[in-house]
Design a protein around this motif. Structure first.
Motif, PDB file in Angstrom:
ATOM      1  N   UNK A   1       0.832  -1.209   0.000  1.00 49.89           N
ATOM      2  CA  UNK A   1       0.000   0.000   0.000  1.00 49.89           C
ATOM      3  C   UNK A   1       0.863   1.254   0.000  1.00 49.89           C
ATOM      4  N   UNK A   2       1.920   1.266   0.799  1.00 50.39           N
ATOM      5  CA  UNK A   2       2.803   2.435   0.846  1.00 50.39           C
ATOM      6  C   UNK A   2       3.538   2.619  -0.476  1.00 50.39           C
ATOM      7  N   UNK A   3       3.916   1.514  -1.100  1.00 49.28           N
ATOM      8  CA  UNK A   3       4.580   1.597  -2.401  1.00 49.28           C
ATOM      9  C   UNK A   3       3.626   2.164  -3.461  1.00 49.28           C
ATOM     10  N   UNK A   4       2.378   1.750  -3.388  1.00 47.06           N
ATOM     11  CA  UNK A   4       1.372   2.255  -4.332  1.00 47.06           C
ATOM     12  C   UNK A   4       1.157   3.750  -4.125  1.00 47.06           C
ATOM     13  N   UNK A   5       1.127   4.190  -2.864  1.00 52.11           N
ATOM     14  CA  UNK A   5       0.962   5.612  -2.562  1.00 52.11           C
ATOM     15  C   UNK A   5       2.100   6.416  -3.180  1.00 52.11           C
ATOM     16  N   UNK A   6       3.337   5.882  -3.104  1.00 50.90           N
ATOM     17  CA  UNK A   6       4.495   6.568  -3.701  1.00 50.90           C
ATOM     18  C   UNK A   6       4.330   6.700  -5.214  1.00 50.90           C
ATOM     19  N   UNK A   7       3.867   5.618  -5.838  1.00 48.67           N
ATOM     20  CA  UNK A   7       3.655   5.646  -7.288  1.00 48.67           C
ATOM     21  C   UNK A   7       2.580   6.655  -7.658  1.00 48.67           C
ATOM     22  N   UNK A   8       1.502   6.683  -6.900  1.00 51.34           N
ATOM     23  CA  UNK A   8       0.404   7.616  -7.165  1.00 51.34           C
ATOM     24  C   UNK A   8       0.883   9.060  -7.046  1.00 51.34           C
ATOM     25  N   UNK A   9       1.756   9.320  -6.063  1.00 50.79           N
ATOM     26  CA  UNK A   9       2.294  10.670  -5.903  1.00 50.79           C
ATOM     27  C   UNK A   9       3.184  11.076  -7.052  1.00 50.79           C
ATOM     28  N   UNK A  10       3.955  10.123  -7.592  1.00 54.22           N
ATOM     29  CA  UNK A  10       4.834  10.419  -8.724  1.00 54.22           C
ATOM     30  C   UNK A  10       4.039  10.656 -10.001  1.00 54.22           C
ATOM     31  N   UNK A  11       2.924   9.947 -10.148  1.00 48.38           N
ATOM     32  CA  UNK A  11       2.097  10.114 -11.344  1.00 48.38           C
ATOM     33  C   UNK A  11       1.313  11.422 -11.335  1.00 48.38           C
ATOM     34  N   UNK A  12       1.083  11.966 -10.152  1.00 42.09           N
ATOM     35  CA  UNK A  12       0.314  13.207 -10.028  1.00 42.09           C
ATOM     36  C   UNK A  12       1.066  14.214  -9.161  1.00 42.09           C
ATOM     37  N   UNK A  13       2.183  14.755  -9.666  1.00 40.16           N
ATOM     38  CA  UNK A  13       2.972  15.690  -8.848  1.00 40.16           C
ATOM     39  C   UNK A  13       2.238  16.978  -8.512  1.00 40.16           C
ATOM     40  N   UNK A  14       1.201  17.327  -9.300  1.00 41.78           N
ATOM     41  CA  UNK A  14       0.451  18.557  -9.019  1.00 41.78           C
ATOM     42  C   UNK A  14      -0.275  18.495  -7.675  1.00 41.78           C
ATOM     43  N   UNK A  15      -0.500  17.266  -7.172  1.00 46.86           N
ATOM     44  CA  UNK A  15      -1.186  17.135  -5.886  1.00 46.86           C
ATOM     45  C   UNK A  15      -0.320  17.624  -4.727  1.00 46.86           C
ATOM     46  N   UNK A  16       0.992  17.783  -4.987  1.00 47.21           N
ATOM     47  CA  UNK A  16       1.872  18.264  -3.927  1.00 47.21           C
ATOM     48  C   UNK A  16       1.537  19.699  -3.538  1.00 47.21           C
ATOM     49  N   UNK A  17       0.879  20.425  -4.451  1.00 45.71           N
ATOM     50  CA  UNK A  17       0.466  21.792  -4.145  1.00 45.71           C
ATOM     51  C   UNK A  17      -0.804  21.833  -3.304  1.00 45.71           C
ATOM     52  N   UNK A  18      -1.465  20.676  -3.182  1.00 49.22           N
ATOM     53  CA  UNK A  18      -2.699  20.603  -2.405  1.00 49.22           C
ATOM     54  C   UNK A  18      -2.350  20.370  -0.939  1.00 49.22           C
ATOM     55  N   UNK A  19      -3.046  21.084  -0.069  1.00 49.92           N
ATOM     56  CA  UNK A  19      -2.794  20.929   1.365  1.00 49.92           C
ATOM     57  C   UNK A  19      -3.076  19.488   1.803  1.00 49.92           C
ATOM     58  N   UNK A  20      -2.114  18.925   2.539  1.00 49.91           N
ATOM     59  CA  UNK A  20      -2.238  17.550   3.032  1.00 49.91           C
ATOM     60  C   UNK A  20      -2.466  16.577   1.873  1.00 49.91           C
ATOM     61  N   UNK A  21      -1.583  16.674   0.863  1.00 50.51           N
ATOM     62  CA  UNK A  21      -1.776  15.868  -0.351  1.00 50.51           C
ATOM     63  C   UNK A  21      -1.644  14.375  -0.079  1.00 50.51           C
ATOM     64  N   UNK A  22      -0.820  13.978   0.910  1.00 47.68           N
ATOM     65  CA  UNK A  22      -0.662  12.552   1.220  1.00 47.68           C
ATOM     66  C   UNK A  22      -1.988  11.964   1.690  1.00 47.68           C
ATOM     67  N   UNK A  23      -2.716  12.728   2.483  1.00 47.15           N
ATOM     68  CA  UNK A  23      -4.032  12.285   2.945  1.00 47.15           C
ATOM     69  C   UNK A  23      -4.951  12.063   1.746  1.00 47.15           C
ATOM     70  N   UNK A  24      -4.855  12.943   0.759  1.00 50.60           N
ATOM     71  CA  UNK A  24      -5.689  12.842  -0.437  1.00 50.60           C
ATOM     72  C   UNK A  24      -5.336  11.573  -1.209  1.00 50.60           C
ATOM     73  N   UNK A  25      -4.047  11.225  -1.291  1.00 55.95           N
ATOM     74  CA  UNK A  25      -3.630  10.008  -1.998  1.00 55.95           C
ATOM     75  C   UNK A  25      -4.198   8.759  -1.333  1.00 55.95           C
ATOM     76  N   UNK A  26      -4.153   8.719   0.000  1.00 52.45           N
ATOM     77  CA  UNK A  26      -4.708   7.562   0.713  1.00 52.45           C
ATOM     78  C   UNK A  26      -6.217   7.452   0.495  1.00 52.45           C
ATOM     79  N   UNK A  27      -6.891   8.589   0.478  1.00 56.30           N
ATOM     80  CA  UNK A  27      -8.339   8.576   0.214  1.00 56.30           C
ATOM     81  C   UNK A  27      -8.617   8.036  -1.177  1.00 56.30           C
ATOM     82  N   UNK A  28      -7.817   8.453  -2.154  1.00 48.29           N
ATOM     83  CA  UNK A  28      -7.993   7.966  -3.530  1.00 48.29           C
ATOM     84  C   UNK A  28      -7.758   6.459  -3.613  1.00 48.29           C
ATOM     85  N   UNK A  29      -6.788   5.958  -2.865  1.00 48.70           N
ATOM     86  CA  UNK A  29      -6.513   4.527  -2.895  1.00 48.70           C
ATOM     87  C   UNK A  29      -7.700   3.738  -2.337  1.00 48.70           C
TER      88      UNK A  29
END
Length: 212
Positions: free
Chosen positions: A47-75
């Motif tokens: 799951x953590x590896x998938x979250x890393x991949x999702x973050x790399x595929x969507x770097x624009x989410x880094x500008x979103x507040x608490x983007x890691x939380x958003x990635x987990x919600x998407x997963x």
């Protein structure tokens, strides 16, 4: 191997629908695979590896507040909320994500002259109540130029200064009068401030006489 080949050759219309298309089918397949891992420890690592991949595929989410939380919600959404892992955040409820936002009330402010704007007319009413005459005269000058600017923003053509001062007196019910009409800025100056280039008058060409 045969199953993978058949899947690779299949059409997208024959495959399961993607929950969030931005991540692509490979991420969806990774999540589907992670759900089936029996070991909880390995499932958490996946799951953590998938979250890393999702973050790399969507770097624009880094500008979103608490983007890691958003990635987990998407997963969780992409797993149909079926993946059982230790999330660093509270697991979202499907019902809360499907709720429609409340309709916001749109302010319906009416103005007598639309090109002047509601807030300009409101400022006129406030200025009428000012007791200090020197301050009142200064605000009247500012308001007169504001009315002219707002008018030219909509119409982008010349307007008589007398028309602006007349509207100012009307909207203030005769309480605000511009002492000197020359205090109004020239039309060309105002048009430049709003990004409009004044039109130059066309030159008349004299017709040349043909030689016989």
């Amino acid at each position: 191997m045969e199953e993978y080949s058949m899947n690779a050759l299949s059409y997208n219309t024959e495959r399961a629908q993607l929950h969030i298309q931005e991540y692509g089918r490979n991420v969806q397949n990774m999540i589907n695979f992670a759900k089936q891992i029996e070991s909880r420890e390995e499932r958490n690592l996946a799951a953590r590896a998938i979250i890393d991949v999702m973050g790399q595929l969507n770097p624009h989410l880094r500008d979103v507040e608490d983007y890691t939380h958003k990635l987990w919600t998407h997963m969780y959404i992409m797993s149909n909320f079926e993946i059982d892992v230790d999330s660093p955040y509270e697991i979202p409820e499907p019902e809360t994500l499907s709720e429609r936002p409340k309709i916001m009330k749109y302010p319906r402010n009416s103005s007598k002259y639309g090109h002047f704007g509601y807030y300009a007319e409101r400022m006129i009413k406030e200025t009428v109540t000012v007791e200090d005459q020197e301050e009142k005269d200064y605000l009247t000058e500012l308001l007169a130029n504001l009315l002219k600017k707002n008018y030219l923003t909509f119409h982008t053509q010349n307007v008589e200064n007398s028309a602006i001062t007349s509207h100012l007196r009307e909207l203030s019910k005769g309480q605000l009068k511009l002492k000197d009409i020359s205090l109004l800025k020239p039309t060309n100056t105002i048009l430049k401030t709003v990004g409009v280039t004044p039109k130059k008058p066309m030159k008349k060409h004299k017709s040349k006489k043909r030689r016989k």
